[in-house]
Design a protein around this motif. Structure first.
Motif, PDB file in Angstrom:
ATOM      1  N   ASP A  57      -8.716  -0.560  -6.093  1.00 45.37           N
ATOM      2  CA  ASP A  57     -10.072  -0.005  -6.014  1.00 45.37           C
ATOM      3  C   ASP A  57     -10.007   1.445  -5.538  1.00 45.37           C
ATOM      4  O   ASP A  57     -10.718   2.320  -6.057  1.00 45.37           O
ATOM      5  N   MET A  58      -9.158   1.679  -4.536  1.00 45.16           N
ATOM      6  CA  MET A  58      -8.975   3.032  -4.027  1.00 45.16           C
ATOM      7  C   MET A  58      -8.421   3.952  -5.122  1.00 45.16           C
ATOM      8  O   MET A  58      -8.898   5.087  -5.306  1.00 45.16           O
ATOM      9  N   VAL A  59      -7.414   3.455  -5.847  1.00 42.37           N
ATOM     10  CA  VAL A  59      -6.820   4.232  -6.929  1.00 42.37           C
ATOM     11  C   VAL A  59      -7.876   4.594  -7.964  1.00 42.37           C
ATOM     12  O   VAL A  59      -7.952   5.749  -8.429  1.00 42.37           O
ATOM     13  N   ASN A  60      -8.712   3.634  -8.320  1.00 40.17           N
ATOM     14  CA  ASN A  60      -9.742   3.885  -9.328  1.00 40.17           C
ATOM     15  C   ASN A  60     -10.780   4.892  -8.851  1.00 40.17           C
ATOM     16  O   ASN A  60     -11.267   5.721  -9.633  1.00 40.17           O
ATOM     17  N   ASP A  61     -11.110   4.852  -7.560  1.00 37.70           N
ATOM     18  CA  ASP A  61     -12.053   5.824  -7.010  1.00 37.70           C
ATOM     19  C   ASP A  61     -11.510   7.241  -7.095  1.00 37.70           C
ATOM     20  O   ASP A  61     -12.277   8.212  -7.133  1.00 37.70           O
ATOM     21  N   LYS A  62     -10.176   7.342  -7.106  1.00 39.09           N
ATOM     22  CA  LYS A  62      -9.536   8.656  -7.191  1.00 39.09           C
ATOM     23  C   LYS A  62      -9.246   9.074  -8.627  1.00 39.09           C
ATOM     24  O   LYS A  62      -8.560  10.070  -8.863  1.00 39.09           O
ATOM     25  N   GLY A  63      -9.747   8.299  -9.594  1.00 38.77           N
ATOM     26  CA  GLY A  63      -9.590   8.661 -10.996  1.00 38.77           C
ATOM     27  C   GLY A  63      -8.562   7.859 -11.753  1.00 38.77           C
ATOM     28  O   GLY A  63      -8.320   8.108 -12.937  1.00 38.77           O
ATOM     29  N   LYS A 101      -1.965   5.402  10.092  1.00 37.14           N
ATOM     30  CA  LYS A 101      -3.324   5.942  10.052  1.00 37.14           C
ATOM     31  C   LYS A 101      -3.898   5.891   8.639  1.00 37.14           C
ATOM     32  O   LYS A 101      -5.065   5.544   8.447  1.00 37.14           O
ATOM     33  N   VAL A 102      -3.064   6.241   7.657  1.00 35.85           N
ATOM     34  CA  VAL A 102      -3.524   6.182   6.258  1.00 35.85           C
ATOM     35  C   VAL A 102      -3.857   4.741   5.874  1.00 35.85           C
ATOM     36  O   VAL A 102      -4.888   4.470   5.256  1.00 35.85           O
ATOM     37  N   TRP A 103      -2.966   3.810   6.246  1.00 29.20           N
ATOM     38  CA  TRP A 103      -3.209   2.390   5.958  1.00 29.20           C
ATOM     39  C   TRP A 103      -4.470   1.890   6.674  1.00 29.20           C
ATOM     40  O   TRP A 103      -5.294   1.187   6.082  1.00 29.20           O
ATOM     41  N   SER A 104      -4.627   2.262   7.938  1.00 29.50           N
ATOM     42  CA  SER A 104      -5.784   1.825   8.720  1.00 29.50           C
ATOM     43  C   SER A 104      -7.081   2.351   8.118  1.00 29.50           C
ATOM     44  O   SER A 104      -8.084   1.617   8.016  1.00 29.50           O
ATOM     45  N   ASP A 105      -7.082   3.625   7.701  1.00 29.45           N
ATOM     46  CA  ASP A 105      -8.271   4.198   7.056  1.00 29.45           C
ATOM     47  C   ASP A 105      -8.573   3.479   5.747  1.00 29.45           C
ATOM     48  O   ASP A 105      -9.743   3.222   5.419  1.00 29.45           O
ATOM     49  N   PHE A 106      -7.521   3.173   4.998  1.00 34.11           N
ATOM     50  CA  PHE A 106      -7.681   2.408   3.752  1.00 34.11           C
ATOM     51  C   PHE A 106      -8.328   1.052   4.035  1.00 34.11           C
ATOM     52  O   PHE A 106      -9.270   0.638   3.348  1.00 34.11           O
ATOM     53  N   MET A 107      -7.835   0.352   5.045  1.00 33.03           N
ATOM     54  CA  MET A 107      -8.386  -0.950   5.402  1.00 33.03           C
ATOM     55  C   MET A 107      -9.863  -0.833   5.778  1.00 33.03           C
ATOM     56  O   MET A 107     -10.698  -1.651   5.346  1.00 33.03           O
ATOM     57  N   GLY A 118       0.964  -6.002   1.240  1.00 36.91           N
ATOM     58  CA  GLY A 118       0.254  -5.747  -0.007  1.00 36.91           C
ATOM     59  C   GLY A 118       0.090  -4.264  -0.282  1.00 36.91           C
ATOM     60  O   GLY A 118       0.237  -3.802  -1.420  1.00 36.91           O
ATOM     61  N   TRP A 119      -0.202  -3.502   0.754  1.00 32.47           N
ATOM     62  CA  TRP A 119      -0.366  -2.054   0.640  1.00 32.47           C
ATOM     63  C   TRP A 119       0.933  -1.397   0.172  1.00 32.47           C
ATOM     64  O   TRP A 119       0.933  -0.559  -0.735  1.00 32.47           O
ATOM     65  N   SER A 120       2.046  -1.794   0.768  1.00 32.89           N
ATOM     66  CA  SER A 120       3.333  -1.216   0.414  1.00 32.89           C
ATOM     67  C   SER A 120       3.743  -1.606  -1.009  1.00 32.89           C
ATOM     68  O   SER A 120       4.226  -0.765  -1.789  1.00 32.89           O
ATOM     69  N   ALA A 121       3.541  -2.867  -1.353  1.00 35.13           N
ATOM     70  CA  ALA A 121       3.883  -3.333  -2.703  1.00 35.13           C
ATOM     71  C   ALA A 121       3.006  -2.658  -3.754  1.00 35.13           C
ATOM     72  O   ALA A 121       3.478  -2.310  -4.847  1.00 35.13           O
ATOM     73  N   CYS A 122       1.735  -2.442  -3.437  1.00 36.16           N
ATOM     74  CA  CYS A 122       0.823  -1.778  -4.365  1.00 36.16           C
ATOM     75  C   CYS A 122       1.265  -0.346  -4.625  1.00 36.16           C
ATOM     76  O   CYS A 122       1.269   0.130  -5.766  1.00 36.16           O
ATOM     77  N   ASN A 123       1.659   0.352  -3.583  1.00 38.53           N
ATOM     78  CA  ASN A 123       2.115   1.727  -3.756  1.00 38.53           C
ATOM     79  C   ASN A 123       3.379   1.811  -4.602  1.00 38.53           C
ATOM     80  O   ASN A 123       3.583   2.787  -5.329  1.00 38.53           O
ATOM     81  N   THR A 124       4.220   0.778  -4.526  1.00 37.38           N
ATOM     82  CA  THR A 124       5.404   0.743  -5.373  1.00 37.38           C
ATOM     83  C   THR A 124       5.018   0.626  -6.844  1.00 37.38           C
ATOM     84  O   THR A 124       5.589   1.290  -7.710  1.00 37.38           O
ATOM     85  N   MET A 125       4.018  -0.203  -7.115  1.00 39.68           N
ATOM     86  CA  MET A 125       3.548  -0.353  -8.492  1.00 39.68           C
ATOM     87  C   MET A 125       2.916   0.932  -9.004  1.00 39.68           C
ATOM     88  O   MET A 125       3.109   1.323 -10.163  1.00 39.68           O
ATOM     89  N   ILE A 126       2.185   1.608  -8.132  1.00 44.07           N
ATOM     90  CA  ILE A 126       1.585   2.893  -8.502  1.00 44.07           C
ATOM     91  C   ILE A 126       2.682   3.878  -8.905  1.00 44.07           C
ATOM     92  O   ILE A 126       2.557   4.602  -9.908  1.00 44.07           O
TER      93      ILE A 126
END
Length: 406
Positions: A62-68, A301-307, A324-332
């Protein structure tokens, strides 16, 4: 340069761009504006504690999509409940591939569930990427070139624990509780490899359980009666908490070793009780969000803000959200490397071409590396002990590659 020459060059450039767009459009699950990704997760059933992984990944996209999106394409993440039931995983995966026509499946959770669709996805040549299970079978590019794990494999973790036992416990006698499938047996085999020739002598008792069992209390009692002074707890979160609770109830006092995938403070330790969990040994490869050491860390801090913004109902004490956050960034990272060639072949090629990539929230010194012959992205561990209300890491970051693929 003549007008004719310029026109030919311009036409060639347009043709290249058009070919790239056509290639993307023709790839299953991909259009000029969308990448469709499939996922199965236990949002219900005996392993529902892991559901926060799927929820955190969904929030990440969702965050990725908000950023385009990624290279101009939004992620359509279709995550469905399989209840940690292999037959249901088969049904849901077929729907994702044949009805939804996803580009690939990603972070499907569980060894028995992923095993049920392992051959199917490889025959279909559909990437089964970064599965959320550390079974060694996911690192076999020769026989299953479309499947890749993400986290360190279970055998390597078992070896690390075995070495710790040999180094620190006088006259060790080990009792093992394990899930009766490839997941549990991989850990057990790793422990046996690590103990070497002494394994049959040191492991004095083994008890297995089925994922459908309501409780493992009788198995724990049997293991306690073996006279063991080390308890190796190879379970999923629900049963891990039960075992820790039962051990305290019967006043058994072994050294407890808890596998990483059930080491979450929020999903396991707090439910069993901090008072009952003191001194438990486990291992980590990503940052525990409850560890005060990381509270001022930029990645935290980045993860906490994301949450806060994208997963406000998520539990920040639940390590699975950081996973999940770390695995998602790997896929990105893989999709960014793929560019406009989003064919299944190139997505798999890029997944097997990660060089010293540091996904956010991995421990310092832990890097992701893959190649066409190495499908084990993460191969490092650090031991930790439960003290107070959190894990305290100790010792060096250990290379767990030994045993990989064995």
């Amino acid at each position: 340069m003549s007008i004719k020459t310029k026109s030919l060059i311009a036409a060639a450039a347009v043709a290249v761009v058009a070919a790239g767009a056509a290639e993307a459009r023709n790839a299953p699950g991909v259009t000029d504006t969308e990448i469709k990704i499939g996922n199965t997760n236990p949002y219900s059933g005996p392993a529902a504690a892991y559901s926060s992984i799927g929820k955190s990944i969904s929030a990440c996209f969702d965050m990725v999509n908000d950023k385009g999106g990624i290279n101009g394409r939004k992620i359509n993440f279709i995550s469905v409940d399989d209840g940690y039931s292999p037959p249901r995983t088969v049904e849901q995966t077929r729907k994702l591939v044949e009805r939804e026509k996803v580009a690939f499946v990603y972070q499907g959770l569980g060894t028995p569930t992923n095993s049920a669709v392992h051959t199917y996805l490889n025959k279909k040549k559909v990437p089964q990427l970064f599965v959320a299970t550390g079974a060694t079978k996911w690192g076999d590019p020769k026989n299953f070139p479309w499947t890749m794990g993400w986290q360190p494999n279970y055998q390597s973790e078992g070896i690390v624990y075995a070495r710790y036992i040999l180094d620190t416990v006088e006259d060790p006698k080990v009792a093992v509780l394990y899930q009766n499938d490839d997941y549990g047996k991989d850990y057990l085999h790793g422990m046996e490899i690590g103990l070497g020739d002494k394994a049959d002598e040191i492991i004095v008792a083994k008890e297995s359980y089925e994922v459908t069992d309501p409780t493992i209390e009788s198995q724990v009692v049997n293991l306690a009666n073996s006279g063991a002074n080390v308890f190796f707890n190879v379970t999923t979160p629900k049963f891990a908490a039960q075992a820790i609770t039962k051990i305290a109830e019967i006043d058994w006092n072994p050294l407890q070793i808890l596998n990483n995938v059930s080491s979450s403070i929020g999903s396991v330790i707090s439910k069993a009780g901090f008072d009952k969990s003191q001194g438990i040994i486990s291992a980590a490869y990503f940052k525990d969000p409850t560890d005060p050491e990381w509270q001022g860390d930029d990645e935290y801090k980045v993860w906490s803000d994301f949450m806060d913004k994208y997963y406000p109902d998520g539990d920040k004490t639940d390590a699975f959200t950081a996973f999940g956050w770390s695995a998602c960034n790997t896929m990105i990272k893989v999709l960014e490397q793929a560019g406009d060639d989003l064919s299944r072949e190139n997505i798999m090629k890029q997944a097997a071409n990660l060089k010293d990539y540091r996904a956010p929230m991995l421990l310092p010194g832990v890097m992701i590396n893959t190649s066409p012959t190495d499908y084990y992205p993460i191969e490092q561990w650090q031991l930790m002990k439960l003290e107070g209300e959190g894990w305290k890491r100790f010792g060096e970051v250990l290379d767990g590659a030994v045993g990989s693929g064995s």
